[in-house]
Design a protein around this motif. Structure first.
Motif, PDB file in Angstrom:
ATOM      1  N   ARG A   1       8.500   0.180  -6.150  1.00 44.26           N
ATOM      2  CA  ARG A   1       9.449   1.170  -5.634  1.00 44.26           C
ATOM      3  C   ARG A   1      10.568   1.439  -6.642  1.00 44.26           C
ATOM      4  O   ARG A   1      10.981   2.577  -6.857  1.00 44.26           O
ATOM      5  CB  ARG A   1      10.019   0.680  -4.303  1.00 44.26           C
ATOM      6  CG  ARG A   1       9.060   0.812  -3.132  1.00 44.26           C
ATOM      7  CD  ARG A   1       9.773   0.607  -1.805  1.00 44.26           C
ATOM      8  NE  ARG A   1      10.205  -0.771  -1.660  1.00 44.26           N
ATOM      9  CZ  ARG A   1       9.519  -1.710  -1.018  1.00 44.26           C
ATOM     10  NH1 ARG A   1       8.349  -1.418  -0.473  1.00 44.26           N
ATOM     11  NH2 ARG A   1       9.999  -2.933  -0.918  1.00 44.26           N
ATOM     12  N   THR A   2      11.046   0.361  -7.274  1.00 50.83           N
ATOM     13  CA  THR A   2      12.114   0.513  -8.258  1.00 50.83           C
ATOM     14  C   THR A   2      11.638   1.314  -9.457  1.00 50.83           C
ATOM     15  O   THR A   2      12.351   2.203  -9.963  1.00 50.83           O
ATOM     16  CB  THR A   2      12.602  -0.870  -8.725  1.00 50.83           C
ATOM     17  OG1 THR A   2      13.092  -1.607  -7.588  1.00 50.83           O
ATOM     18  CG2 THR A   2      13.719  -0.728  -9.751  1.00 50.83           C
TER      19      THR A   2
ATOM     20  N   ALA B   1       0.830  -1.204   0.000  1.00 51.17           N
ATOM     21  CA  ALA B   1       0.000   0.000   0.000  1.00 51.17           C
ATOM     22  C   ALA B   1       0.864   1.254   0.000  1.00 51.17           C
ATOM     23  O   ALA B   1       0.593   2.220  -0.725  1.00 51.17           O
ATOM     24  CB  ALA B   1      -0.927  -0.015   1.214  1.00 51.17           C
ATOM     25  N   GLU B   2       1.918   1.254   0.797  1.00 51.19           N
ATOM     26  CA  GLU B   2       2.802   2.420   0.851  1.00 51.19           C
ATOM     27  C   GLU B   2       3.540   2.623  -0.458  1.00 51.19           C
ATOM     28  O   GLU B   2       3.752   3.761  -0.904  1.00 51.19           O
ATOM     29  CB  GLU B   2       3.783   2.254   2.005  1.00 51.19           C
ATOM     30  CG  GLU B   2       3.109   2.355   3.387  1.00 51.19           C
ATOM     31  CD  GLU B   2       4.062   2.055   4.522  1.00 51.19           C
ATOM     32  OE1 GLU B   2       5.219   1.649   4.237  1.00 51.19           O
ATOM     33  OE2 GLU B   2       3.663   2.219   5.689  1.00 51.19           O
ATOM     34  N   ALA B   3       3.943   1.527  -1.107  1.00 45.45           N
ATOM     35  CA  ALA B   3       4.628   1.640  -2.391  1.00 45.45           C
ATOM     36  C   ALA B   3       3.721   2.256  -3.447  1.00 45.45           C
ATOM     37  O   ALA B   3       4.168   3.003  -4.323  1.00 45.45           O
ATOM     38  CB  ALA B   3       5.118   0.266  -2.847  1.00 45.45           C
TER      39      ALA B   3
ATOM     40  N   VAL C   1       3.632 -10.459  -2.921  1.00 44.94           N
ATOM     41  CA  VAL C   1       3.384  -9.093  -2.464  1.00 44.94           C
ATOM     42  C   VAL C   1       4.686  -8.313  -2.239  1.00 44.94           C
ATOM     43  O   VAL C   1       4.827  -7.179  -2.720  1.00 44.94           O
ATOM     44  CB  VAL C   1       2.486  -9.078  -1.217  1.00 44.94           C
ATOM     45  CG1 VAL C   1       2.346  -7.658  -0.659  1.00 44.94           C
ATOM     46  CG2 VAL C   1       1.103  -9.635  -1.562  1.00 44.94           C
ATOM     47  N   PRO C   2       5.686  -8.874  -1.514  1.00 43.80           N
ATOM     48  CA  PRO C   2       6.953  -8.129  -1.386  1.00 43.80           C
ATOM     49  C   PRO C   2       7.636  -7.877  -2.717  1.00 43.80           C
ATOM     50  O   PRO C   2       8.213  -6.810  -2.936  1.00 43.80           O
ATOM     51  CB  PRO C   2       7.797  -9.039  -0.482  1.00 43.80           C
ATOM     52  CG  PRO C   2       6.804  -9.851   0.282  1.00 43.80           C
ATOM     53  CD  PRO C   2       5.684 -10.090  -0.682  1.00 43.80           C
TER      54      PRO C   2
END
Length: 317
Positions: A312-313, A218-220, A304-305
């Motif tokens: 993010r990348t 969610a943060e990403a 998910v990770p």
């Protein structure tokens, strides 16, 4: 054609004004906006610029007098209206129910659409029933017809330089019920109804510690975090205002990502108007994939990770 609107939430009130304005423009009608303070603090001229022809300021309530006490006053004022559009809060729905009983007219709540009947003598509504399993279409008639809508039913209003009138209503607002104390329930900062991006999870997340994985995704994305009903009701892992479904939050984000959620109809009814739905589940036969635009099958602890890192990348590049 006289259309009146009332809601205790200012954002919902301005949306109702926009919807009423479009309906009125198609029938040569007028829009009257009822304002209760302190619930709505918007400047009356702002409400006029958004589409109201007239703003009626309801008289102030006495100390401890609940919003529902306006029912008698509205009963008196609504006699000449053709349509009364109201918000979806519990207190406003109670007022609408009282008005419908007193006036002997139809009342529909949580309508998803509203149009004038082809012959111009009534209104046609559409709403979900049976926990989202079916859609009911009905025709209402009478003066006025009372219709409640959920947030997001009408497109937002666009301000113009239109002119209108502001009237202060007078009269006592009495109630046999008095509010002695307020004890607000602790709320999180969730604002799912306004969020364009939402990441949600269900019972496929088997341990509370695994929520951290979902939160990273969610943060990403810069998304709000949501869940299915059992996560909030049974496990108490997230606040109630974060669960999505027909009895919880009904939202329509641009992107809705479900992780470990089977996709039962009661949950999916809460996001049936979402733009794009992405499902992540270890069961390739999970019902959620029938509703999803995109699906990933695999272990959420792996997928998910990896998805969060890829986002993010990409966003950093």
């Amino acid at each position: 054609m006289e259309i009146w609107v009332f809601a205790e939430d200012e954002a919902h009130l301005t949306e109702l004004i926009a919807g009423a304005r479009r309906l009125a423009d198609g029938t040569g009608g007028t829009v009257t906006c009822l304002v209760a303070t302190p619930e709505v603090r918007a400047d009356p001229q702002t409400l006029i610029s958004l589409g109201a022809d007239k703003v009626l300021l309801l008289p102030a309530r006495g100390e401890g007098v609940p919003l529902e006490a306006y029912a008698n006053l509205l009963h008196r004022e609504l006699q000449g209206a053709d349509l009364f559009l109201f918000g979806s809060s519990r207190r406003v729905r109670e007022i609408a129910a009282r008005l419908a009983a007193d006036l002997g007219v139809d009342c529909v709540t949580e309508a998803k659409s509203l149009v004038l009947a082809a012959d111009g003598t009534g209104w046609e509504t559409e709403r979900m029933i049976y926990g989202g399993l079916a859609t009911a279409r009905a025709r209402q008639s009478g003066h006025p017809v009372l219709v409640g809508t959920a947030r997001g039913t009408f497109a937002p209003a666009i301000a113009t330089d239109r002119k209108g009138s502001v009237v202060q209503l007078e009269g006592p607002v009495a109630s046999q019920v008095t509010i002695q104390n307020h004890h607000p329930r602790p709320q999180s900062s969730a604002n799912l109804k306004e969020a364009p991006l939402v990441v949600s999870f269900g019972r496929g997340v088997q341990q509370e510690s695994q929520i951290a994985i979902i939160r990273e995704l969610a943060e990403a994305l810069g998304a709000e975090l949501a869940c299915s009903r059992p996560i909030a009701d049974d496990y108490k892992w997230l606040p109630e205002e974060r669960y999505v479904g027909v009895t919880g939050q009904v939202i329509k984000p641009d992107l809705y990502v479900l992780v470990g959620c089977s996709g039962q109809v009661q949950h999916m009814a809460g996001v049936r108007d979402a733009g794009t739905i992405v499902a992540i589940n270890s069961d390739p036969n999970a019902p959620v994939f029938e509703a999803a635009d995109y699906g990933l099958v695999g272990d959420l602890k792996v997928l998910v990770p990896a998805l969060a890192q890829a986002l993010r990348t990409h966003l950093a590049s």
